[in-house]
Design a protein around this motif. Structure first.
Motif, mmCIF file in Angstrom:
data_model
loop_
_atom_site.group_PDB
_atom_site.id
_atom_site.type_symbol
_atom_site.label_atom_id
_atom_site.label_comp_id
_atom_site.label_asym_id
_atom_site.label_seq_id
_atom_site.Cartn_x
_atom_site.Cartn_y
_atom_site.Cartn_z
ATOM 1 N N VAL A 147 -0.903 55.635 23.013
ATOM 2 C CA VAL A 147 -0.901 54.856 21.769
ATOM 3 C C VAL A 147 0.349 55.204 20.969
ATOM 4 N N PRO A 148 0.836 54.246 20.164
ATOM 5 C CA PRO A 148 2.028 54.549 19.377
ATOM 6 C C PRO A 148 1.702 55.421 18.162
ATOM 7 N N LEU A 149 2.713 56.136 17.687
ATOM 8 C CA LEU A 149 2.511 57.013 16.535
ATOM 9 C C LEU A 149 2.596 56.195 15.238
ATOM 10 N N THR A 150 1.474 55.492 14.973
ATOM 11 C CA THR A 150 1.323 54.715 13.746
ATOM 12 C C THR A 150 -0.021 55.126 13.142
ATOM 13 N N GLU A 151 -0.303 54.665 11.945
ATOM 14 C CA GLU A 151 -1.615 54.983 11.339
ATOM 15 C C GLU A 151 -2.740 54.478 12.227
ATOM 16 N N ALA A 152 -2.608 53.231 12.685
ATOM 17 C CA ALA A 152 -3.652 52.670 13.547
ATOM 18 C C ALA A 152 -3.729 53.450 14.859
ATOM 19 N N GLY A 153 -2.568 53.795 15.412
ATOM 20 C CA GLY A 153 -2.525 54.519 16.678
ATOM 21 C C GLY A 153 -3.235 55.866 16.581
ATOM 22 N N LEU A 154 -3.030 56.573 15.474
ATOM 23 C CA LEU A 154 -3.658 57.894 15.340
ATOM 24 C C LEU A 154 -5.163 57.769 15.075
ATOM 25 N N ALA A 155 -5.574 56.707 14.394
ATOM 26 C CA ALA A 155 -7.016 56.488 14.193
ATOM 27 C C ALA A 155 -7.677 56.214 15.548
ATOM 28 N N VAL A 156 -6.990 55.446 16.381
ATOM 29 C CA VAL A 156 -7.514 55.133 17.718
ATOM 30 C C VAL A 156 -7.498 56.400 18.584
ATOM 31 N N CYS A 157 -6.485 57.204 18.430
ATOM 32 C CA CYS A 157 -6.406 58.487 19.153
ATOM 33 C C CYS A 157 -7.635 59.321 18.827
ATOM 34 N N ARG A 158 -7.934 59.434 17.562
ATOM 35 C CA ARG A 158 -9.094 60.223 17.118
ATOM 36 C C ARG A 158 -10.391 59.674 17.747
ATOM 37 N N ALA A 159 -10.534 58.339 17.720
ATOM 38 C CA ALA A 159 -11.767 57.713 18.239
ATOM 39 C C ALA A 159 -11.883 57.902 19.758
ATOM 40 N N LEU A 160 -10.790 57.676 20.482
ATOM 41 C CA LEU A 160 -10.833 57.811 21.945
ATOM 42 C C LEU A 160 -11.034 59.277 22.350
ATOM 43 N N ALA A 161 -10.382 60.185 21.637
ATOM 44 C CA ALA A 161 -10.524 61.616 21.952
ATOM 45 C C ALA A 161 -11.984 62.040 21.755
ATOM 46 N N ALA A 162 -12.634 61.505 20.718
ATOM 47 C CA ALA A 162 -14.046 61.840 20.456
ATOM 48 C C ALA A 162 -14.942 61.330 21.587
ATOM 49 N N GLU A 163 -14.470 60.302 22.294
ATOM 50 C CA GLU A 163 -15.238 59.768 23.435
ATOM 51 C C GLU A 163 -14.852 60.475 24.744
ATOM 52 N N GLY A 164 -14.005 61.500 24.648
ATOM 53 C CA GLY A 164 -13.639 62.282 25.835
ATOM 54 C C GLY A 164 -12.442 61.748 26.598
ATOM 55 N N THR A 165 -11.719 60.804 25.997
ATOM 56 C CA THR A 165 -10.548 60.225 26.672
ATOM 57 C C THR A 165 -9.293 61.016 26.318
ATOM 58 N N LYS A 166 -8.442 61.245 27.321
ATOM 59 C CA LYS A 166 -7.155 61.901 27.064
ATOM 60 C C LYS A 166 -6.210 60.869 26.457
ATOM 61 N N VAL A 167 -5.582 61.200 25.332
ATOM 62 C CA VAL A 167 -4.676 60.273 24.663
ATOM 63 C C VAL A 167 -3.279 60.891 24.601
ATOM 64 N N ASN A 168 -2.292 60.058 24.951
ATOM 65 C CA ASN A 168 -0.880 60.429 24.863
ATOM 66 C C ASN A 168 -0.295 59.654 23.685
ATOM 67 N N VAL A 169 0.126 60.356 22.642
ATOM 68 C CA VAL A 169 0.704 59.685 21.474
ATOM 69 C C VAL A 169 2.215 59.603 21.671
ATOM 70 N N THR A 170 2.713 58.366 21.675
ATOM 71 C CA THR A 170 4.104 58.119 22.057
ATOM 72 C C THR A 170 4.950 57.677 20.865
ATOM 73 N N LEU A 171 6.261 57.576 21.107
ATOM 74 C CA LEU A 171 7.214 57.170 20.069
ATOM 75 C C LEU A 171 7.203 58.160 18.908
ATOM 76 N N CYS A 172 7.203 59.454 19.253
ATOM 77 C CA CYS A 172 7.249 60.516 18.243
ATOM 78 C C CYS A 172 8.695 60.929 18.006
ATOM 79 N N PHE A 173 9.121 60.879 16.758
ATOM 80 C CA PHE A 173 10.512 61.206 16.418
ATOM 81 C C PHE A 173 10.630 62.268 15.321
ATOM 82 N N SER A 174 9.495 62.813 14.850
ATOM 83 C CA SER A 174 9.592 63.904 13.860
ATOM 84 C C SER A 174 8.469 64.901 14.111
#
Ligand code: G3P
Length: 217
Positions: free
Chosen positions: A84-111
């Motif tokens: 998922v991209p490093l946006t507000e929506a992307g991180l909310a989705v990361c949190r939700a998928l991680a809670a379901e046991g899914t491995k999430v790779n957060v991309t487009l990180c520049f800081s």
């Protein structure tokens, strides 16, 4: 340090997997487009080649659709990591998928502060893009150093997956900093094997061996 290959080219992935040195695969929408194939087909085929994590990226930008895309992508194979991209929506989705046991790779990180947020959101992997920072005269490797230090300070389990790698010196610098993973284009991964003195030395050994008239088997 783990090595992933950054491609959707199945023949390259198969050849590199045969070395036993390939720990995973990353793709992105540009690499899927370059393959000319359907996303689900190519991800399924890659997942059957390697047991390691295979990153498949969402393309929606709103939270609800992105979550549904992530749930679909993870259903393709058990070793899919949803990217998922490093946006507000992307991180909310990361949190939700991680809670379901899914491995999430957060991309487009520049800081490094983006990387801190991704770890708090439960990302399994953070992908800082070193080459694209270097391209605009910023220090890509400084981002790796800061991220590794911050994750160590707080004991975050998120793995630093160095992305946008352009040459073996990026790999060397990232390894010295203790980054967990580098994802490399196939040509850059193959370049790690090579040294001109290895080629020259082998040639001389084989020439001398031929003179003995022996064979080992
Ligand atoms: O997959 C993300 C990343 O590795 C892209 O690299 O070379 O397009 O900046 P690059």
């Amino acid at each position: 340090m783990k090595f992933f290959v950054d491609t959707a080219d199945v023949s390259d992935i198969r050849a590199l997997a045969e070395t036993g040195l390939l720990d995973g695969v990353t793709t992105n929408p540009s690499l899927i487009a370059k393959s000319g194939r359907r996303l689900a087909d190519v991800i399924a085929e890659i997942c059957a080649i390697t047991p390691g994590p295979v990153s498949a990226e969402v393309t929606a930008t709103d939270r609800e659709t992105m979550l549904r895309e992530g749930q679909y992508l993870r259903s393709i194979a058990p070793n899919v990591a949803v990217k998922v991209p490093l946006t507000e929506a992307g991180l909310a989705v990361c949190r939700a998928l991680a809670a379901e046991g899914t491995k999430v790779n957060v991309t487009l990180c520049f800081s490094a502060t983006q990387a801190l947020l991704a770890a708090k959101a439960g990302a399994a992997f953070i992908s800082p893009f070193v080459g694209r920072l270097d391209d605009i005269s910023q220090d890509g490797m400084a981002l790796i150093a800061d991220t590794v230090q911050i994750y160590r300070n707080y004991g975050f389990p998120t793995e630093v997956l160095v992305a946008s790698v352009r040459h073996p010196m990026h790999v060397l610098a990232a390894a010295k900093l203790g980054a967990h993973i580098a994802t490399l284009p196939p040509a850059t991964l193959r370049a790690l094997f090579r040294h001109p003195l290895t080629d020259r030395g082998l040639e001389a050994f084989l020439a001398d061996w031929a003179k003995t008239g022996q064979s080992i088997l």
